[in-house]
Motif scaffolding. Structure first.
Motif, PDB file in Angstrom:
ATOM      1  N   ALA A  43       1.041  -0.759   1.435  1.00 37.48           N
ATOM      2  CA  ALA A  43       1.033  -0.407  -0.165  1.00 37.48           C
ATOM      3  C   ALA A  43       1.507  -2.151  -0.911  1.00 37.48           C
ATOM      4  O   ALA A  43       0.966  -2.579  -1.829  1.00 37.48           O
ATOM      5  N   PHE A  44       2.582  -2.874   0.098  1.00 37.73           N
ATOM      6  CA  PHE A  44       3.304  -3.672  -0.953  1.00 37.73           C
ATOM      7  C   PHE A  44       2.863  -4.980  -0.557  1.00 37.73           C
ATOM      8  O   PHE A  44       3.524  -6.062  -1.159  1.00 37.73           O
ATOM      9  N   SER A  45       2.604  -5.239   0.789  1.00 37.29           N
ATOM     10  CA  SER A  45       2.828  -6.706   1.265  1.00 37.29           C
ATOM     11  C   SER A  45       1.925  -7.766   0.566  1.00 37.29           C
ATOM     12  O   SER A  45       0.613  -7.359   0.469  1.00 37.29           O
ATOM     13  N   TRP A  65       7.165  -2.014  -9.414  1.00 36.02           N
ATOM     14  CA  TRP A  65       7.415  -1.958  -7.810  1.00 36.02           C
ATOM     15  C   TRP A  65       7.600  -3.053  -6.902  1.00 36.02           C
ATOM     16  O   TRP A  65       7.234  -3.077  -5.933  1.00 36.02           O
ATOM     17  N   SER A  66       7.570  -4.347  -7.601  1.00 35.57           N
ATOM     18  CA  SER A  66       7.583  -5.551  -7.040  1.00 35.57           C
ATOM     19  C   SER A  66       8.744  -5.747  -5.713  1.00 35.57           C
ATOM     20  O   SER A  66       8.433  -6.269  -4.879  1.00 35.57           O
ATOM     21  N   ASP A  67       9.819  -4.886  -5.945  1.00 35.58           N
ATOM     22  CA  ASP A  67      10.847  -4.708  -4.847  1.00 35.58           C
ATOM     23  C   ASP A  67      10.566  -3.563  -3.925  1.00 35.58           C
ATOM     24  O   ASP A  67      11.377  -3.309  -3.016  1.00 35.58           O
ATOM     25  N   GLY A  68       9.339  -3.169  -3.829  1.00 32.73           N
ATOM     26  CA  GLY A  68       9.172  -1.899  -3.124  1.00 32.73           C
ATOM     27  C   GLY A  68       9.795  -0.584  -3.876  1.00 32.73           C
ATOM     28  O   GLY A  68      10.332  -0.586  -4.630  1.00 32.73           O
ATOM     29  N   PRO A  69       9.708   0.494  -3.214  1.00 34.81           N
ATOM     30  CA  PRO A  69       9.999   1.887  -3.764  1.00 34.81           C
ATOM     31  C   PRO A  69      11.368   1.998  -3.427  1.00 34.81           C
ATOM     32  O   PRO A  69      12.006   1.618  -2.619  1.00 34.81           O
ATOM     33  N   ASP A 123      10.137   8.064  -5.180  1.00 32.64           N
ATOM     34  CA  ASP A 123       9.621   6.968  -5.786  1.00 32.64           C
ATOM     35  C   ASP A 123       8.099   6.557  -5.453  1.00 32.64           C
ATOM     36  O   ASP A 123       7.080   6.224  -6.206  1.00 32.64           O
ATOM     37  N   PHE A 124       8.129   6.293  -3.729  1.00 36.98           N
ATOM     38  CA  PHE A 124       6.824   5.809  -3.247  1.00 36.98           C
ATOM     39  C   PHE A 124       5.795   7.041  -3.518  1.00 36.98           C
ATOM     40  O   PHE A 124       4.621   6.633  -3.970  1.00 36.98           O
TER      41      PHE A 124
END
Lengths: 268, 313, 472
Positions: free
Chosen positions: B76-78, B121-125, B130-131
């Motif tokens: 999702a975020f990497s 969401w740049s710092d993750g959920p 939230d996710f």
């Protein structure tokens, strides 16, 4: 002297390129001490070779080749009759007043070391241009070691002068940079040199400088050999630096790797 | 139109579709892993999510273990995984920005808006909830983008190229999820119809948003060969391979008609569609589902390459 | 100090006629309404996605240029003077560039020193003797004008390379029309929205003779990461032409083509927004990945028009600028309608002496700097800054010019605590085609947002205003 020249360049692309464009400055012009008796330029794959003249009066050929393009061959073959002009080059195609050749370029920009050398040589020679230029030629010849390992390393005049090593291109750049600092118009010449030792096979073309000396005109100085131009020199193209006089400038499309093979024969 | 423009539109659609697909996989995996172990079996669902996303090797190189934290971050975020949802949305916007003038305002707004929103969401959920809302948001953004393309774009080559991207990506995704789970679809590995399989199949269907559709089409319990049939051969199912190729043939043909010339891309699309039309699910199982899917993924890639060669470079 | 709305200090009681209706409207409109509209404008701009990457400001990779909702208004008669002055200026500029790259009469006549041309980095030896289609070099110019009183306009800079900002002129008007319809009902404002049409017509008119009767025009951009990319895509869209990057173009047998989904398509006119240096790696910087290899050979073969032509930088060089009155006189036999700011050329020793003595009163600029960089505003600088700048100046005087600090006019502007005067300039856009010069009535008014500041450049925090030219 009658000098025959054969110059072939082969570019290989792996995988085959998606096409290429090249500008060639490989055709000499006549001047007072140089007469082109026979000259042929041949490109494969077959392409339309458009002949034009660049802003400095050099003859150019432009061609484009389509994909798939595994290789390009450029073959030049000709004969030139030369005379010794005691270093002075007359009757050349001139498109600018001499003062244009005081312009600096990225490759010929002076740094502090080059300016210092200019000052030193100027002072030592009473600011007499011809004396200064001869002194400069000898000085660079003695100080910068000839090193063919640097053929494919583009360097500026300042870099070569600091490194104290280089090829004819680098010595010529340094010569031009110092001459311009002295207020003497100077330019880069690309061409061929017939070697005195009779070796006809060469790995690269030759390069030297021309500087404008009042009352004489353009004079050829070859800092790599520490002599002024003789009838062993065939003058092909001039420019502000090696880029402007480059025998070939090209670009290819696609992501292929390029390998280059050059064979030059200069002989009688 | 400029080849580069067509290329950007094509990839824009692919990236948005891929982002949605990743969100659906993650969502389905979350549900599956929330169930008691007895219902899902002991397999590592997170590992299988990574495999489904087609980036198992890159994952293995970056993390020692596949678990909820590592996989959700990676998929999702990497920023380091070019196929993460985040990178997909960023790449989508880069492509969109390069062809802004070829997009409608609605499409641009959706992509640009999603990109701006993504920064939240740049710092993750902050939590599992939230996710979940993040995943819902990704899916909704993709739907909005698809919808605005469908409703606002002129029906010309720009539209057709973006549809080619969408359906090639979708076909690839559907084939992949089937391939990763194919052992579950094979009959006779475990007693059919156990609770364990039900949740796995339901999860597959959910990840392509076809759980309800399944029941509408078959009016039966979830059965593995029917799941496979639905996702491979039924052209009323919008994410099936057959439906994707129906659309790919149509859009490729429209381009050929508009340009008055057809080529390899058109021929390949038709060949692949014909093969899907002529296949029966029994036969696919007999000859090997895995082989079938592998061949399809390869063919689909080749079709993509043909489109690129013919139009996009 | 001259204010666009209230005139000179002596006449502050009387509002200048062009601003009368605006004055009334500002009086009638409540501050919170104004503030609401201001925020609405900002929202609109953000939505449209106007972005401007500021050099060296990685954090704010995309940010808005502040937009001020109070328009800058020019009366019909003021515009008439400007218009005539701009047309005169571009005629002279085109004659000058043509002459410099061909006969060089102006050097022979001794109007300009030779080295100012030949030693100048913006002079392009490669253009020597090169014929350009229809002898037009500068097709699009953005000429920066400032005023110091009711009568006097000065040209500050002739941007003759790839001037930008026209998208703001167009967008600003759109936003104003949307937000303040009632204000437009009180004024008859000349439209600017036909600028893209005029630009396209100009570009088509200069197509090479080899082109078809309906030449293909493209806009060449360095790409997404260029600070003016938004404008490039905006203009391409408005002109209905392809926005191409170097890699979209390919030169085959001295003809430029673009790669399309239907194969190669011939290109006749390139409205290029790439600097000369990057245009063709076979002629200019060999490391340029933005350009088109072989482009200059197609140009030389008269198969393509570049707008603006290569080498036009010689016309907006700050050192050449100081000679503009003589240049106008030389080619047109006319005196300039728009004044030149008196300029000291530090290359000349008596000028240098003067500049060093008066540096605290002058604006001293690096000849080849732009965007407000490399410049010292004497009255606003502290001692240390001045000392450092003087050292730089003395080490290389020929790279500097100096001008008096002009008291730029101010215009009412929305600031933190209400409405206050802020300094403005004006960049009208001049189009020169085969046989027609056109100036769209308007331009980009740039405003220095901090109180007292004279720097209007957007790269240094300047903002913009809509510019209204009143119909008679």
């Amino acid at each position: 002297m009658r000098i025959s020249i054969a110059h072939s360049t082969v570019y290989r692309y792996e995988p085959p390129a998606n096409g290429a464009v090249q500008v060639l400055r490989l055709t000499p012009r006549n001047h007072d001490s140089q007469y082109v008796a026979r000259w042929r330029i041949d490109v494969s794959p077959d392409a339309q070779l458009a002949m034009r003249e660049d802003a400095f009066g050099n003859i150019t050929h432009v061609f484009s080749a389509a994909r798939p393009l595994p290789e390009i061959r450029v073959d030049v073959d000709g004969e030139v009759e030369t005379q010794d002009g005691n270093g002075v080059v007359r009757g050349t195609a001139e498109r600018f007043p001499q003062s244009l050749f005081l312009r600096d370029t990225d490759l010929t920009r002076a740094d502090a070391a080059i300016r210092a050398l200019a000052e030193e040589i100027g002072t030592a020679n009473g600011c007499i241009p011809l004396d200064s230029l001869h002194a400069l030629m000898r000085r660079l010849h003695d100080e910068i070691a000839y090193d063919t390992a640097l053929t494919n390393t583009p360097m500026s005049a300042a870099e070569a002068f600091a490194l104290k090593r280089g090829v004819c291109r680098d010595l010529t750049h340094a010569f031009i940079a110092v001459a311009r600092c002295l207020g003497i118009p100077a330019r880069y010449v690309a061409g061929y040199l017939q070697l005195a030792d009779g070796i006809t096979e060469q790995e690269a073309g030759h390069a030297w400088a021309e500087a404008f000396v009042p009352d004489l005109g353009w004079v050829g100085f070859d800092p790599a050999n520490a002599i002024c131009q003789t009838d062993a020199y065939v003058r092909v193209a001039v420019g502000l630096d090696s880029l402007g006089a480059a025998p070939v400038r090209g670009a290819r499309y696609g992501i292929s790797a390029e390998s280059l093979e050059v064979a030059i024969k200069v002989g009688q | 139109m400029l080849s580069r423009t067509a290329d950007n539109l094509y990839w824009l659609a692919r990236y948005v579709e891929r982002a949605e697909y990743l969100a659906r996989i993650l969502d389905a995996t979350l549900r599956l892993t929330a169930l008691p172990l007895a219902y899902v079996g002991a397999g590592n669902e997170w590992q299988s999510a990574v495999a489904t996303a087609g980036c198992a090797d890159a994952f293995a190189a970056a993390y020692p273990e596949a678990n909820e934290d590592t996989v959700t971050h990676f998929l999702a975020f990497s920023p380091a995984n070019p196929s993460s949802i985040r990178c997909c949305l960023e790449s989508a916007r880069v492509n969109a920005r390069a062809v802004r003038t070829a997009l409608t305002v609605e499409m641009w707004d959706t992509i640009n808006g999603a990109w701006l929103e993504l920064k939240k969401w740049s710092d993750g959920p902050s939590s599992r909830q939230d996710f979940s809302s993040f995943l819902r948001w990704v899916i909704e953004s993709s739907l909005r983008f698809d919808g605005s393309a469908y409703r606002t774009m002129l029906r010309n080559d720009a539209y057709w190229f973006s549809r080619l991207g969408l359906y090639i990506e979708r076909a690839d995704n559907t084939a992949r999820i089937l391939d990763v789970k194919y052992h579950l679809l094979l009959p006779a590995i475990e007693p059919v119809g156990g609770p364990l399989d039900y949740f796995q199949w339901a999860s597959i269907l959910r990840s392509v948003s076809a759980l309800t559709a399944y029941h509408w089409v078959y009016r039966e319990n979830v059965k593995p060969w029917l799941v496979a049939e639905l996702l491979i051969l039924r052209d009323e199912m919008p994410r099936s391979l057959a439906s994707c190729y129906e659309n790919l043939v149509q859009n490729a043909d429209r381009i050929a008609r508009a340009y008055g010339r057809q080529g390899l891309a058109q021929r390949q699309a038709r060949t692949i569609r014909a093969r899907l039309e002529n296949s029966r699910i029994e036969q696919i199982f007999q000859e090997g589902l895995h082989e079938f899917l592998n061949d399809f993924i390869k063919d689909n890639n080749q079709f993509g390459a043909a489109v690129t060669q013919q139009y996009l470079v | 100090m001259f204010d666009e709305m209230q005139g000179s200090e002596q006449s502050r009681q009387v509002v200048r006629p062009a601003y009368a209706a605006l004055w009334d409207w500002l009086g009638e409109t409540k501050p919170d309404v104004l503030d609401f509209r201001r925020r609405e404008a900002e929202l609109l701009f953000r939505r449209i996605g106007i972005t401007f990457a500021v050099y060296g400001d990685a954090e704010a990779h995309e940010r808005l240029i502040p937009f001020d909702i109070i328009p800058r208004i020019l009366s019909a008669s003021e515009w008439d003077v400007l218009h005539r002055g701009l047309v005169q200026r571009i005629k002279a500029i085109n004659a000058f560039v043509n002459d410099i790259y061909h006969r060089r009469e102006i050097l022979k006549a001794g109007v300009l020193p030779e080295d100012l041309i030949f030693q100048n980095p913006v002079f392009r030896p490669e253009m020597n003797g090169q014929k350009v289609p229809h002898d037009v070099y500068v097709h699009v110019a953005g000429i920066d004008v400032v005023r110091t009183d009711a009568e006097t306009f000065y040209v500050l800079e002739d941007n003759a390379r790839t001037p930008s900002g026209v998208s703001y002129m167009l967008e600003n008007r759109e936003i104003m029309l949307r937000l303040f319809p009632e204000l437009f009902s009180r004024y008859r404002v000349a439209p600017v929205e036909h600028y893209p049409d005029e630009l396209l017509q100009t570009l088509k008119s200069v197509a090479p003779s080899a082109a078809s009767s309906d030449p293909t025009v493209v806009l060449l951009t360095p790409g997404l990461h260029n600070s003016a990319y938004y404008e490039h895509s905006f203009l391409a869209d408005k002109l209905g032409i392809e926005l191409v990057e170097g890699r979209d173009l390919v030169v085959k047998d001295e003809v430029v083509h673009m790669r399309t989904t239907e194969g190669l398509k011939r290109v006749d006119v390139i409205y290029r927004r790439i600097d000369d240096d990057f245009l063709d790696p076979l002629v200019f910087r060999p490391d340029s990945a933005l350009g088109v290899p072989g482009l200059m050979s197609a140009y030389q073969a008269d198969n393509v028009t570049l707008a603006n032509a290569v080498g036009t930088g010689i016309a907006d060089d700050k050192a050449i600028y100081s000679y503009m009155p003589q240049i106008l006189k030389f080619y047109l036999g006319e005196d300039p309608i728009l004044k030149n700011v008196p300029t000291w050329r530090c290359r000349e020793s008596d000028h240098l002496t003067y500049v060093l003595e008066h540096i605290g009163e002058l604006v001293t600029k690096e000849v080849h700097g732009s965007g407000g960089y490399g410049m010292l505003i004497g009255p606003a600088a502290d001692r240390a800054t001045i000392a450092a700048f003087c050292a730089k100046l003395k080490s290389n005087p020929k790279d500097f010019i100096a001008q008096p600090t002009l008291a730029l006019s101010t215009c009412p502007t929305c600031v933190e605590d209400g409405i206050a005067p802020r300094h403005v300039d004006l960049r009208p856009f001049v189009l020169a085609g085969r046989d027609r010069i056109h100036v769209v009535p308007g331009g980009l008014t740039r405003v220095a947002m901090p109180k007292g500041s004279l720097v209007v450049n957007s790269s240094q925090g300047g903002g913009t205003k809509d510019t209204w030219v009143l119909d008679r």
